[in-house]
Design an enzyme around this catalytic site. Structure first.
Site, PDB file in Angstrom:
ATOM      1  N   GLY A 475       0.993  -1.313  -0.543  1.00 11.40           N
ATOM      2  CA  GLY A 475       0.290  -0.357   0.454  1.00 11.40           C
ATOM      3  C   GLY A 475       0.606   1.151   0.047  1.00 11.40           C
ATOM      4  N   GLU A 717      10.153   4.369   7.008  1.00 15.16           N
ATOM      5  CA  GLU A 717      10.730   3.904   8.246  1.00 15.16           C
ATOM      6  C   GLU A 717      11.146   5.166   8.862  1.00 15.16           C
ATOM      7  OE1 GLU A 717      11.993  -0.055   8.862  1.00 15.16           O
ATOM      8  OE2 GLU A 717      12.819   0.236   7.532  1.00 15.16           O
TER       9      GLU A 717
END
Length: 762
Positions: A475, A717
């Site tokens: 996604g 991240e």
């Protein structure tokens, strides 16, 4: 650098229409003739001996087609680094949620009912529920062969730490801790298994690292990986929680084998909360040595980290926690001693930031604490010590690009603009700002292991380009990034490029979606593969057009002669010429790209990522001094992205990372009492919601990394990592209170504020 047509521009995700119209098929949308539904019986105890299991009544229930226990399964141990788990518990359960038996039935309702008919005789044992208790002398062992409940230890040292601390003007020590939090992705994890007529196994599942998953499933089942094909449907989020397999992957395969039918297992949300590998929760002691002018000289850390009952990625998480922040600043020396210990709690593993987040909370909080004590500006101290492009860090990272200083300057400046007043409501509301920095990787070569990616591309005769990669799209939009890279490289529209579904029988080998490596490493592989096909196509076009290939260019699906722009052919015409004639051109390329990194030596020293990302977050908060409630008002996110491939995707990653970072900082915490989870549902597990979302001001710093495709670096991240310490620093700026353990709940703040008032009255 010339003007680009597809890279660097906003691009709608190529699979957006399927998702928003409901046409995208996620795992639970899939169904096959004769398919059965699997359910797993889980331990209600954190620690117990299994004396006996009786499945006779469950087998009699109409609609039940198969029941399995450990006696029906291969007894192979598997795991990422330390193989310490079997698919079903045989003699002992080690946490609430441990898998004991499994059922396949004609409906989920029947399968669930059958679980209640399985009778298990347990001898309950005292659980080990915290890390200090786990390593205490005489503690009950979680695994009988793991002496002292220790799963892994690390020791890293660079320079002369003791000598450097002696010569420092200031030496400070503080303790920090962070909580277990669930990945809470939107789509629950699951798998469908079907044994084919040729004896091979097909598994549909949403793994982030399908080739690694295939190997682990094969290990659990005791078969060759070549006998397994993993097909990946759409994935509804992962955030690190779907990198590695779960026990249900081999379990569903055994159920399918036993019943002779396809079997589907999809976890319920409660099962997800009980068994999703949460973020590793460490206790950290940090020591920092500084000079009077703000030079940070020496850093020392001691870490005691909770592994949970079995070892998945927690050992690698602890490795990252032990080393990466040492490369954020120009420390002269560093020492870390870290220990990963077993407890009778949910096994921990990777979650966005992969261990880097926890130690960043400690270090970036520590810097502000120290600066306040000696009267220095923490922003200027960070700038003074920041790692910079061209540095080789203490652990051997070679910073080919690094925009940390620019990120600090821009975030610090932007968060001061349009600040709200420091107080409101007659002093009840107090506001403050804070800043924190981060570093991370865009790849991860362990030792001398491969850290590359493979890509395959081929033209169809109609001129459309097919791109195959083994990197998973959860996604985050890597399919779109790959399409943009391919479009820019080839000179053809994005909508004429098709990024194909992931299938281990067809897709080229890749390590998977983790370590923020997909854009950098996977994207580079796509770029090189497309360039190879482009060269093939131009050679073919040169032959057809009777000119040297060096004169030819491609733009908008047309090959043309620069010297004679009217002399041109469409890509479809060239492809047809190469495929449907005796020319028999390849128009296909398979590239394996391994970045120019070295890997770590036995001491952990080495340049193990293709690129390193840096950034800084500035935060403005307000604190209600009566209730203790903290509200994040604004976040400025300055990130060195190397170069932007798709701004829309980058902004999406920033928003998602900030949201998860705020949730981790202020709300989320998996609570247990005597080893029993107390909030294993979304009714009582507090998450960040839209009403809590602050205004986000993204600042993109482009350093044009020499390795990444078109200069790009990973951003997945990094957007979470500095959020927690930036909020903690802003809270201290607002009310003078420092919370050392996450989450920083309203209750903690309330009592800290009360104590702060009492101390002020003395």
């Amino acid at each position: 650098m010339g003007k680009r047509k597809y890279v660097g521009l906003k691009q709608e995700f190529i699979d957006a229409k399927e998702k928003v119209t409901g046409q995208a098929n996620y795992l639970d949308d899939l169904s096959f003739p004769g398919m059965l539904y699997g359910k797993i019986l889980r331990s209600p105890h954190p620690h117990a001996q299994i004396k006996a299991i009786n499945i006779s009544q469950a087998l009699k229930l109409p609609g039940v087609k198969g029941v399995i226990t450990a006696d029906d399964c291969p007894s192979n141990y598997f795991g990422l680094e330390i193989a310490d788990v079997t698919m079903l518990a045989k003699d002992k359960v080690r946490y609430v949620g441990d898998e004991v038996a499994a059922v396949a039935a004609t409906s989920e309702e029947i399968a669930q009912a059958a679980l209640s008919l399985i009778k298990v005789d347990y001898e309950v044992l005292r659980p080990v529920t915290n890390v200090e208790e786990s390593v205490a002398l005489g503690a009950l062992l979680v695994h009988e062969d793991k002496i002292g409940n220790v799963a892994k230890t690390y020791h890293f040292e660079r320079g002369n730490v003791d000598e450097d601390f002696v010569r420092c003007d200031y030496v400070f020590e503080e303790k920090f801790s962070t909580s277990r939090v669930s990945a809470c992705y939107m789509e629950p994890f699951g798998a469908i298994a079907r044994w084919e007529h040729d004896g091979r196994l097909t598994i549909w599942t949403g793994l982030q690292a399908v080739f690694h998953g295939r190997n682990e499933i094969a290990k659990a089942l005791g078969i060759s990986p070549a006998l397994i094909n993993i097909k990946e449907p759409f994935i509804g989020g992962g955030f690190g929680g779907k990198i590695w397999i779960r026990n249900f992957h081999p379990i569903v395969a055994v159920l399918a084998k036993k019943t002779g039918c396809p079997v589907k297992i999809v976890l319920t949300r409660e099962e997800e909360m009980l068994t999703t590998r949460p973020r590793v929760a460490p206790k950290m002691r940090l020591k920092l040595g500084m000079m009077q002018d703000g030079t940070m000289v020496a850093k020392q850390a001691e870490i005691l980290a909770d592994n949970g009952a079995y070892t998945w990625a927690a050992s690698k998480i602890l490795l990252n926690m032990s080393m990466r922040t040492d490369c954020l600043y120009r420390f002269k020396s560093t020492r870390t001693d870290a220990k990963l210990v077993y407890t009778n709690l949910i096994p921990t593993s990777g979650f966005r930031g992969y261990g880097n987040s926890q130690m960043h909370f400690a270090l970036e909080s520590m810097i502000d604490i120290c600066c306040r004590k000696i009267g220095l500006d923490p922003v200027q101290v960070r700038l003074k010590n920041a790692s910079r492009q061209g540095d080789t860090t203490l652990h051997g990272w070679k910073l080919r690009s690094c925009g940390l200083a620019e990120c600090i300057e821009k975030a610090a400046q932007a968060i001061k603009v349009n600040r709200l007043p420091a107080e409101a409501q007659n002093g009840r509301i107090k506001r403050g700002i804070g800043l924190a920095c981060m570093n991370h990787v865009s790849g991860n070569r362990g030792g001398d292991n491969f850290d590359g990616s493979s890509a395959m591309v081929r033209f169809h005769e109609d001129g459309k380009l097919m791109v195959y990669s083994g990197e998973a799209d959860l996604g985050q939009g890597c399919k779109t990034v790959f399409a943009q890279i391919a479009a820019e490289t080839m000179g053809m529209p994005v909508d004429h490029i098709f990024v194909m579904p992931l299938d281990t029988d067809i897709s080229p080998f890749c390590y998977g979606t983790y370590s923020s490596r997909v854009t950098t490493v996977g994207g580079r592989a796509v770029q090189l593969a497309v360039q190879k096909v482009k060269d093939q196509l131009l050679q073919l076009a040169a032959k057809k057009m009777g000119v040297d290939s060096g004169r030819l260019e491609i733009n908008d699906d047309v090959v043309y002669n620069r010297m004679d722009p009217g002399h041109k052919y469409s890509l479809a015409e060239i492809c047809k010429y190469g495929i449907r004639t005796r020319e028999a051109a390849e128009l296909t390329a398979y590239i394996t790209y391994d970045p120019p990194t070295q890997g770590n030596d036995s001491t952990g020293y080495g340049d193990y990522s293709s690129a390193y990302t840096y950034g800084a977050h500035g935060v403005e908060v307000e604190v209600d001094t009566v209730t203790g409630q903290v509200r994040v008002l604004r976040i400025v996110t300055a990130h060195d992205v190397g170069a932007v491939i798709n701004p829309q995707g980058v902004f999406g990653q920033i928003s998602g990372g900030v949201a998860q970072g705020i949730g981790w900082t202020l709300y989320e915490n998996q609570i247990q009492k005597n080893g029993i989870p107390q909030n294993a549902s979304l009714r009582n597990y507090i998450l960040m919601t839209i009403k809590d979302m602050p205004k986000i001001e993204p600042i993109l710093v482009e350093t044009n990394d020499p390795v990444g495709p078109f200069g790009a670096k990973g951003i997945g991240e990094p957007t979470l990592i500095p959020t927690a310490p930036a909020i903690a620093n802003a809270i201290q700026d607002a009310v003078g209170i420092r919370i050392h353990d996450l989450p920083i709940t309203a209750e903690k703040m309330f009592w800290a504020l009360q104590n702060h008032v009492k101390e002020g009255e003395k």
